[in-house]
Each structure stands twice: as structure tokens, then as C-alpha cells.
Design a protein around this motif. Structure first.
Motif, PDB file in Angstrom:
ATOM      1  N   PRO A  21     -11.794  -0.334  -5.655  1.00 47.85           N
ATOM      2  CA  PRO A  21     -11.086  -1.615  -5.634  1.00 47.85           C
ATOM      3  C   PRO A  21     -11.086  -2.180  -4.210  1.00 47.85           C
ATOM      4  O   PRO A  21     -11.487  -1.509  -3.262  1.00 47.85           O
ATOM      5  N   ASP A  22     -10.654  -3.425  -4.065  1.00 46.96           N
ATOM      6  CA  ASP A  22     -10.560  -4.029  -2.734  1.00 46.96           C
ATOM      7  C   ASP A  22      -9.289  -3.595  -2.011  1.00 46.96           C
ATOM      8  O   ASP A  22      -9.246  -3.584  -0.775  1.00 46.96           O
ATOM      9  N   LEU A  23      -8.277  -3.228  -2.773  1.00 49.57           N
ATOM     10  CA  LEU A  23      -6.987  -2.874  -2.176  1.00 49.57           C
ATOM     11  C   LEU A  23      -6.207  -2.004  -3.149  1.00 49.57           C
ATOM     12  O   LEU A  23      -6.273  -2.192  -4.366  1.00 49.57           O
ATOM     13  N   ILE A  24      -5.458  -1.030  -2.599  1.00 48.16           N
ATOM     14  CA  ILE A  24      -4.611  -0.161  -3.424  1.00 48.16           C
ATOM     15  C   ILE A  24      -3.175  -0.240  -2.917  1.00 48.16           C
ATOM     16  O   ILE A  24      -2.919  -0.085  -1.720  1.00 48.16           O
ATOM     17  N   PHE A  25      -2.252  -0.490  -3.824  1.00 45.64           N
ATOM     18  CA  PHE A  25      -0.827  -0.346  -3.540  1.00 45.64           C
ATOM     19  C   PHE A  25      -0.427   1.033  -4.048  1.00 45.64           C
ATOM     20  O   PHE A  25      -0.590   1.338  -5.237  1.00 45.64           O
ATOM     21  N   MET A  26       0.098   1.871  -3.175  1.00 44.08           N
ATOM     22  CA  MET A  26       0.336   3.268  -3.538  1.00 44.08           C
ATOM     23  C   MET A  26       1.764   3.698  -3.201  1.00 44.08           C
ATOM     24  O   MET A  26       2.173   3.680  -2.037  1.00 44.08           O
ATOM     25  N   ASP A  27       2.509   4.099  -4.230  1.00 48.69           N
ATOM     26  CA  ASP A  27       3.838   4.667  -4.005  1.00 48.69           C
ATOM     27  C   ASP A  27       3.666   6.047  -3.387  1.00 48.69           C
ATOM     28  O   ASP A  27       2.688   6.749  -3.657  1.00 48.69           O
ATOM     29  N   PRO A  36      -8.707   0.170   1.355  1.00 50.85           N
ATOM     30  CA  PRO A  36      -7.500   0.090   2.184  1.00 50.85           C
ATOM     31  C   PRO A  36      -6.254   0.313   1.334  1.00 50.85           C
ATOM     32  O   PRO A  36      -6.234  -0.006   0.140  1.00 50.85           O
ATOM     33  N   ILE A  37      -5.232   0.865   1.965  1.00 51.90           N
ATOM     34  CA  ILE A  37      -4.001   1.233   1.256  1.00 51.90           C
ATOM     35  C   ILE A  37      -2.815   0.477   1.825  1.00 51.90           C
ATOM     36  O   ILE A  37      -2.673   0.353   3.043  1.00 51.90           O
ATOM     37  N   ILE A  38      -1.967  -0.021   0.953  1.00 51.77           N
ATOM     38  CA  ILE A  38      -0.627  -0.473   1.345  1.00 51.77           C
ATOM     39  C   ILE A  38       0.346   0.436   0.603  1.00 51.77           C
ATOM     40  O   ILE A  38       0.421   0.407  -0.625  1.00 51.77           O
ATOM     41  N   PHE A  39       1.034   1.293   1.347  1.00 50.82           N
ATOM     42  CA  PHE A  39       1.992   2.199   0.726  1.00 50.82           C
ATOM     43  C   PHE A  39       3.282   1.462   0.387  1.00 50.82           C
ATOM     44  O   PHE A  39       3.706   0.552   1.111  1.00 50.82           O
ATOM     45  N   THR A  40       3.902   1.859  -0.705  1.00 47.45           N
ATOM     46  CA  THR A  40       5.217   1.343  -1.070  1.00 47.45           C
ATOM     47  C   THR A  40       6.179   2.524  -1.110  1.00 47.45           C
ATOM     48  O   THR A  40       5.826   3.596  -1.610  1.00 47.45           O
ATOM     49  N   THR A  41       7.360   2.356  -0.583  1.00 43.41           N
ATOM     50  CA  THR A  41       8.271   3.490  -0.454  1.00 43.41           C
ATOM     51  C   THR A  41       9.712   3.051  -0.308  1.00 43.41           C
ATOM     52  O   THR A  41       9.994   1.950   0.192  1.00 43.41           O
ATOM     53  N   ALA A  42      10.634   3.909  -0.750  1.00 40.86           N
ATOM     54  CA  ALA A  42      12.059   3.664  -0.554  1.00 40.86           C
ATOM     55  C   ALA A  42      12.559   4.407   0.678  1.00 40.86           C
ATOM     56  O   ALA A  42      13.726   4.331   1.021  1.00 40.86           O
ATOM     57  N   PHE A  43      11.646   5.136   1.376  1.00 41.76           N
ATOM     58  CA  PHE A  43      12.053   5.912   2.535  1.00 41.76           C
ATOM     59  C   PHE A  43      12.372   5.009   3.716  1.00 41.76           C
ATOM     60  O   PHE A  43      11.755   3.967   3.911  1.00 41.76           O
ATOM     61  N   ASN A  80      -1.921   4.944  12.466  1.00 40.52           N
ATOM     62  CA  ASN A  80      -3.235   4.693  11.892  1.00 40.52           C
ATOM     63  C   ASN A  80      -3.379   3.277  11.347  1.00 40.52           C
ATOM     64  O   ASN A  80      -4.287   2.995  10.585  1.00 40.52           O
ATOM     65  N   SER A  81      -2.438   2.389  11.731  1.00 34.53           N
ATOM     66  CA  SER A  81      -2.461   1.001  11.263  1.00 34.53           C
ATOM     67  C   SER A  81      -2.454   0.900   9.744  1.00 34.53           C
ATOM     68  O   SER A  81      -3.086   0.021   9.159  1.00 34.53           O
ATOM     69  N   ILE A  82      -1.772   1.821   9.099  1.00 30.70           N
ATOM     70  CA  ILE A  82      -1.616   1.768   7.645  1.00 30.70           C
ATOM     71  C   ILE A  82      -0.396   0.894   7.377  1.00 30.70           C
ATOM     72  O   ILE A  82       0.639   1.070   8.004  1.00 30.70           O
ATOM     73  N   ALA A  96       2.163  -8.754   4.130  1.00 31.41           N
ATOM     74  CA  ALA A  96       1.216  -7.641   4.017  1.00 31.41           C
ATOM     75  C   ALA A  96      -0.141  -8.131   3.516  1.00 31.41           C
ATOM     76  O   ALA A  96      -1.190  -7.675   3.980  1.00 31.41           O
ATOM     77  N   LEU A  97      -0.119  -9.069   2.565  1.00 31.11           N
ATOM     78  CA  LEU A  97      -1.377  -9.609   2.034  1.00 31.11           C
ATOM     79  C   LEU A  97      -2.109 -10.446   3.088  1.00 31.11           C
ATOM     80  O   LEU A  97      -3.342 -10.423   3.169  1.00 31.11           O
ATOM     81  N   GLN A  98      -1.345 -11.168   3.898  1.00 31.39           N
ATOM     82  CA  GLN A  98      -1.951 -11.932   4.985  1.00 31.39           C
ATOM     83  C   GLN A  98      -2.626 -10.993   5.975  1.00 31.39           C
ATOM     84  O   GLN A  98      -3.736 -11.250   6.451  1.00 31.39           O
ATOM     85  N   LYS A  99      -1.955  -9.889   6.274  1.00 33.65           N
ATOM     86  CA  LYS A  99      -2.510  -8.895   7.197  1.00 33.65           C
ATOM     87  C   LYS A  99      -3.772  -8.277   6.594  1.00 33.65           C
ATOM     88  O   LYS A  99      -4.768  -8.056   7.300  1.00 33.65           O
ATOM     89  N   PHE A 100      -3.737  -8.015   5.288  1.00 33.34           N
ATOM     90  CA  PHE A 100      -4.903  -7.440   4.616  1.00 33.34           C
ATOM     91  C   PHE A 100      -6.112  -8.362   4.737  1.00 33.34           C
ATOM     92  O   PHE A 100      -7.221  -7.910   5.041  1.00 33.34           O
ATOM     93  N   GLN A 101      -5.908  -9.668   4.514  1.00 30.56           N
ATOM     94  CA  GLN A 101      -7.026 -10.607   4.558  1.00 30.56           C
ATOM     95  C   GLN A 101      -7.524 -10.864   5.983  1.00 30.56           C
ATOM     96  O   GLN A 101      -8.700 -11.127   6.190  1.00 30.56           O
ATOM     97  N   ALA A 102      -6.616 -10.764   6.950  1.00 25.96           N
ATOM     98  CA  ALA A 102      -6.977 -11.099   8.326  1.00 25.96           C
ATOM     99  C   ALA A 102      -7.522  -9.912   9.109  1.00 25.96           C
ATOM    100  O   ALA A 102      -8.099 -10.075  10.176  1.00 25.96           O
ATOM    101  N   THR A 103      -7.344  -8.693   8.578  1.00 28.17           N
ATOM    102  CA  THR A 103      -7.697  -7.484   9.323  1.00 28.17           C
ATOM    103  C   THR A 103      -8.908  -6.794   8.710  1.00 28.17           C
ATOM    104  O   THR A 103      -9.065  -6.747   7.493  1.00 28.17           O
ATOM    105  N   THR A 104      -9.736  -6.239   9.541  1.00 29.61           N
ATOM    106  CA  THR A 104     -10.831  -5.385   9.064  1.00 29.61           C
ATOM    107  C   THR A 104     -10.267  -3.989   8.873  1.00 29.61           C
ATOM    108  O   THR A 104     -10.102  -3.222   9.816  1.00 29.61           O
TER     109      THR A 104
END
Length: 254
Positions: free
Chosen positions: A52-58, A78-85, A96-98, A113-121
Motif C-alpha cells: 500500500p502507499d500508507l499504513i495506519f498501525m495501532d 510508510p507507517i503512521i502509528f496510532t496509540t493511546a500511549f 526515526n521520523s516515524i 499527519a497526511l500533509q506530512k505524508f504527502q510532503a515528505t519522502t
């Protein structure tokens, strides 16, 4: 406009639906390819589908920490983690710029976060040393000694050590103490779990967390699950999910 293909890895159905709705209503074009709820399911999907182009991962899934996915298969997205921590417990993400989103996820935070995803390599590779630090942080969080609960119209603090188990019912979190008192906890199950000592408490399924000392009996249950006899069960069934049964046994022996 390019349509980005995304995967959501999240074991809470309501949280997954909420995230999908927020993504759909964002100013970017995304197609949700799949919603996965466990390490096992995520590994299987990633090994049999195009990246995929992007993963949202708990971070915490039905059968363990999502970091296990990276040990079992190569993740080329690329990963965008989701967390309650708490953000201090996930400080290593910055190394690691995650990117990450704190639950409950807000529309503005997702948009950023989506803006950062599109603007960042983004690099799809995950630094193993960062993962080790994250794992250590999450397994040894800033554990508190007490938890704020409702008692009538007031709030009192109950020592963590006195809790036999915690459960969720109709979106309300309750705590039962070893002397069989029930309190309303003004937090979600994820929020409560994030500050409980892992050595003492285990989340056996989405709606129940038990204290090791409150477990009185363990029996095999159908579909490879386990059924527990717990102190002051209040006519509840305590079933360890199939995905968590193995980790639960290891936790008991630790």
C-alpha cells in the motif's frame, strides 16, 4: 489527484471505523484497501498483496504488539502509528521520523499527519534499534500507583494494586476491587491499559483486563480460547481470545 492506497491495522472496530471516516472526510483522496485486526492477519495480508502507499498501525493488537509484524515480514510502506500511549512513552518515534497519532484521533491531527505524508519522502524501512527502544518504553511505561474513579458525585483514587479486574460495558469502563467494590473509571480501556504494570495485568480481550492474583482457575475453551474463573466475577464470562491465548500463558509464567 492521486488516490493513495492505505491499510488500517487496528483491533478496535469502533476506532477503525472512526479512523476510516476521518480519512474519507479529509481533503486528500484515499482508498482503504483493508482493515486488519491482528499481527497474524497483517503479516498474511502484507505477504500476499501489493504494497500500500500508507499504513495506519495501532501499537497494541489483538495478538500482541504491532512491532512483531516487522520481525515476521518486510514492510515496504510508510507507517503512521496510532496509540493511546502518552507521548513521553513514544518519544523514540522521533528518532526515526516515524509519525504517530494519539487516540482519540482528532481531525486536525490526522490532516497534519497526511500533509506530512504527502510532503515528505518517507523511508519504508524501520530502524531495529528504534523498535527495541519503543518496545522497552511500552512494556515499562510510567506506571501509576493509583487510578481516579467516581464515587457518587465525587472522585477518589483507588490503588492499582487493589484492582481485581477492569472491564468495559456500553462504552463505560469499570473497575472491580479485591473487596468486590465497583467503580466507574473515567478513561477508555486503552488509556487504562497504557499505565498498568504488564507484570500484573493482562488484557484478555477487547473488553476485559485481569490482575494475575485475581485468576483462580483456567480451563480450555472452544476455538482454542481459554476460560478463566476470576475473583468476584459478577456473572461475567472471562474468555481469553484465541489470538491472545499463547501470550497469556507466557505472561502467567513470567
Amino acid at each position: 489527484m492521486k488516490i493513495f492506497r492505505i491499510v488500517i491495522i487496528e483491533d478496535e472496530p469502533r476506532a477503525a471505523r472512526q479512523l476510516q471516516k476521518l480519512i474519507t472526510n479529509s481533503t486528500y483522496s484515499f482508498e482503504v484497501l483493508s482493515i486488519l485486526d491482528s499481527v497474524e492477519e497483517a503479516v498474511s495480508w502484507l505477504e500476499t498483496n501489493l504494497n500500500p502507499d500508507l499504513i495506519f498501525m495501532d501499537i497494541q493488537l489483538a495478538d500482541g504488539l504491532s512491532f512483531e509484524i516487522f520481525h515476521k515480514t518486510e514492510v515496504k510502506a510508510p507507517i503512521i502509528f496510532t496509540t493511546a500511549f502518552d507521548q513521553y512513552a513514544i518519544r523514540a518515534f522521533k528518532v526515526n521520523s516515524i509519525d504517530y497519532l494519539l487516540k482519540p484521533i482528532q481531525k486536525e491531527d490526522l490532516q497534519q499527519a497526511l500533509q506530512k505524508f504527502q510532503a515528505t519522502t518517507y523511508t519504508a524501512s524501520i530502524n531495529s534499534e528504534v523498535l527495541k527502544e519503543l518496545l522497552h518504553s511500552l512494556q515499562a511505561p510510567n506506571v501509576r500507583n493509583g487510578i481516579l474513579v467516581k464515587e457518587g458525585s465525587a472522585y477518589v483514587q483507588v490503588p492499582i494494586a487493589t484492582l481485581a479486574y477492569i472491564y468495559s460495558e456500553t462504552s463505560i469502563t469499570f473497575g472491580i476491587t479485591i473487596d468486590n467494590k465497583r467503580y466507574i473509571i473515567d478513561e477508555t480501556m486503552d488509556q487504562v491499559q497504557s499505565t498498568l504494570p504488564y507484570t500484573d495485568f493482562f488484557r484478555i480481550n477487547r473488553g476485559q483486563i485481569v490482575h494475575k492474583s485475581a485468576i483462580q482457575k483456567i480451563e480450555p475453551y472452544f476455538n482454542h480460547r481459554l476460560k478463566l474463573e476470576v475473583l468476584h466475577d459478577r456473572n461475567q464470562d472471562f474468555i481469553v481470545s484465541r489470538q491472545k491465548a499463547s501470550n497469556f500463558k507466557e505472561w502467567l509464567n513470567s
